[in-house]
Design a protein around this motif. Sequence first.
Motif, PDB file in Angstrom:
ATOM      1  N   ARG A 175     -73.281 -37.482  73.095  1.00  0.00           N
ATOM      2  CA  ARG A 175     -73.273 -36.207  72.343  1.00  0.00           C
ATOM      3  C   ARG A 175     -74.067 -35.190  73.128  1.00  0.00           C
ATOM      4  O   ARG A 175     -74.725 -35.505  73.875  1.00  0.00           O
ATOM      5  N   THR A 213     -67.184 -25.877  72.861  1.00  0.00           N
ATOM      6  CA  THR A 213     -67.763 -27.084  72.953  1.00  0.00           C
ATOM      7  C   THR A 213     -69.477 -26.536  72.340  1.00  0.00           C
ATOM      8  O   THR A 213     -69.937 -25.629  72.569  1.00  0.00           O
ATOM      9  N   GLN A 214     -69.812 -27.631  71.304  1.00  0.00           N
ATOM     10  CA  GLN A 214     -71.044 -27.130  70.521  1.00  0.00           C
ATOM     11  C   GLN A 214     -71.850 -28.307  70.423  1.00  0.00           C
ATOM     12  O   GLN A 214     -71.609 -29.485  70.708  1.00  0.00           O
ATOM     13  N   THR A 215     -73.105 -28.002  70.352  1.00  0.00           N
ATOM     14  CA  THR A 215     -74.164 -29.207  70.109  1.00  0.00           C
ATOM     15  C   THR A 215     -74.181 -29.824  69.063  1.00  0.00           C
ATOM     16  O   THR A 215     -73.595 -29.484  67.934  1.00  0.00           O
ATOM     17  N   PHE A 216     -74.648 -31.144  69.099  1.00  0.00           N
ATOM     18  CA  PHE A 216     -74.673 -32.024  67.982  1.00  0.00           C
ATOM     19  C   PHE A 216     -75.548 -31.448  66.868  1.00  0.00           C
ATOM     20  O   PHE A 216     -76.734 -31.207  67.011  1.00  0.00           O
ATOM     21  N   ASN A 217     -74.918 -31.734  65.437  1.00  0.00           N
ATOM     22  CA  ASN A 217     -75.848 -31.233  64.455  1.00  0.00           C
ATOM     23  C   ASN A 217     -75.305 -31.777  63.187  1.00  0.00           C
ATOM     24  O   ASN A 217     -74.297 -31.422  62.659  1.00  0.00           O
ATOM     25  N   SER A 218     -76.090 -32.913  62.724  1.00  0.00           N
ATOM     26  CA  SER A 218     -75.497 -33.774  61.534  1.00  0.00           C
ATOM     27  C   SER A 218     -75.585 -32.693  60.234  1.00  0.00           C
ATOM     28  O   SER A 218     -74.560 -33.088  59.544  1.00  0.00           O
ATOM     29  N   LEU A 249     -74.824 -29.792  59.690  1.00  0.00           N
ATOM     30  CA  LEU A 249     -73.774 -28.714  59.672  1.00  0.00           C
ATOM     31  C   LEU A 249     -72.632 -29.440  59.994  1.00  0.00           C
ATOM     32  O   LEU A 249     -71.475 -28.749  60.000  1.00  0.00           O
ATOM     33  N   ARG A 272     -71.494 -30.828  62.950  1.00  0.00           N
ATOM     34  CA  ARG A 272     -70.999 -30.772  64.145  1.00  0.00           C
ATOM     35  C   ARG A 272     -71.050 -32.193  64.867  1.00  0.00           C
ATOM     36  O   ARG A 272     -72.329 -32.477  65.015  1.00  0.00           O
ATOM     37  N   GLY A 311     -70.499 -32.814  68.066  1.00  0.00           N
ATOM     38  CA  GLY A 311     -71.249 -32.546  69.514  1.00  0.00           C
ATOM     39  C   GLY A 311     -70.660 -33.391  70.582  1.00  0.00           C
ATOM     40  O   GLY A 311     -71.500 -33.872  71.463  1.00  0.00           O
TER      41      GLY A 311
END
Length: 309
Positions: A252, A275-280, A282, A284, A286
Amino acid sequence: LDTPGAIVVRRVAIDADWTVLESDIRRRLSYRRGSRVKMGEEDVRVQKRALLDHLERRGYHDSEVEIEFDVEGHEATVNVRLDIGHFYLIRNIDTEGNDNLSDFWFYVDFFQPRQFGLSGLYLPEVVKAARRELLDRYHDAGFFEAKLEIEPRIDEANRSVDLRVIVQEGKRTLLFFEGNDVIADHELEAMTPFSEARSVDVVELDRTVALIRAAYQERGYHHATVRPHIVPTPDRGVRHLVFEIHEGPVARVERIRFLGNKAFTDDELSDIVGTQTFNSLLGRPGFALDAQLDADTQSLVSHYHEHGF
């Protein structure tokens, strides 16, 4: 523009019964109001052939077409008369080479009710659909390279057709997947292009590997590897195609860094890339996907170009 003295079409009169649409007939004629009339023998033959082909595709065999011209001065009425023929029925199906598919299925696919809810009509679309369905049956059983040749034997006296279907089954390829916990076998099998390509060769193997790896990347398994290999069997007509999969860990994106950017801030560039960072919280995931990373690179380059860099 027509040359002086040329005879042009005043109107096109069509005489046909209700079983065919007049608009369908007109679309297949080159005669148009105001166009130059071509009355040569070869020109008329081409027009007749176009109409007869259309009628045969609709299932009407033994049809007749007459085209005559009523000329008055520099204008002509084109009279088209169609004597609609008859439907032919499939009487019998002889099969050859179908060692692994029962004759029963050949009758099922050729005699399915299709046009007008009737079964057994000899129509090009019936033959085409039956051929496709039979090949699908072979492909579902692992005969990806199967081929069918259909030879009609027409009995005009009895308005019937006997079909001879010659099958080349080819080798049977059974698919196996090892090491896959995240994606089920049936999902992986659905990704393989062998049925569509009707082949099991290096090109299709490479495509399959790429498709499976992409599917794993979409689930965050960026380092998944896929290795196909063929395992021979005692039956020379059967081969096992095994895909060894090493899924690896879930990767991730925890942080995105931009190096060398002086004209724009990290936040500005972050808004450009997909590309986005992991965020449970929201939702996302990731995941870092090759296709998305390539698209991000192009987006960043375009952004700099648009600002004069």
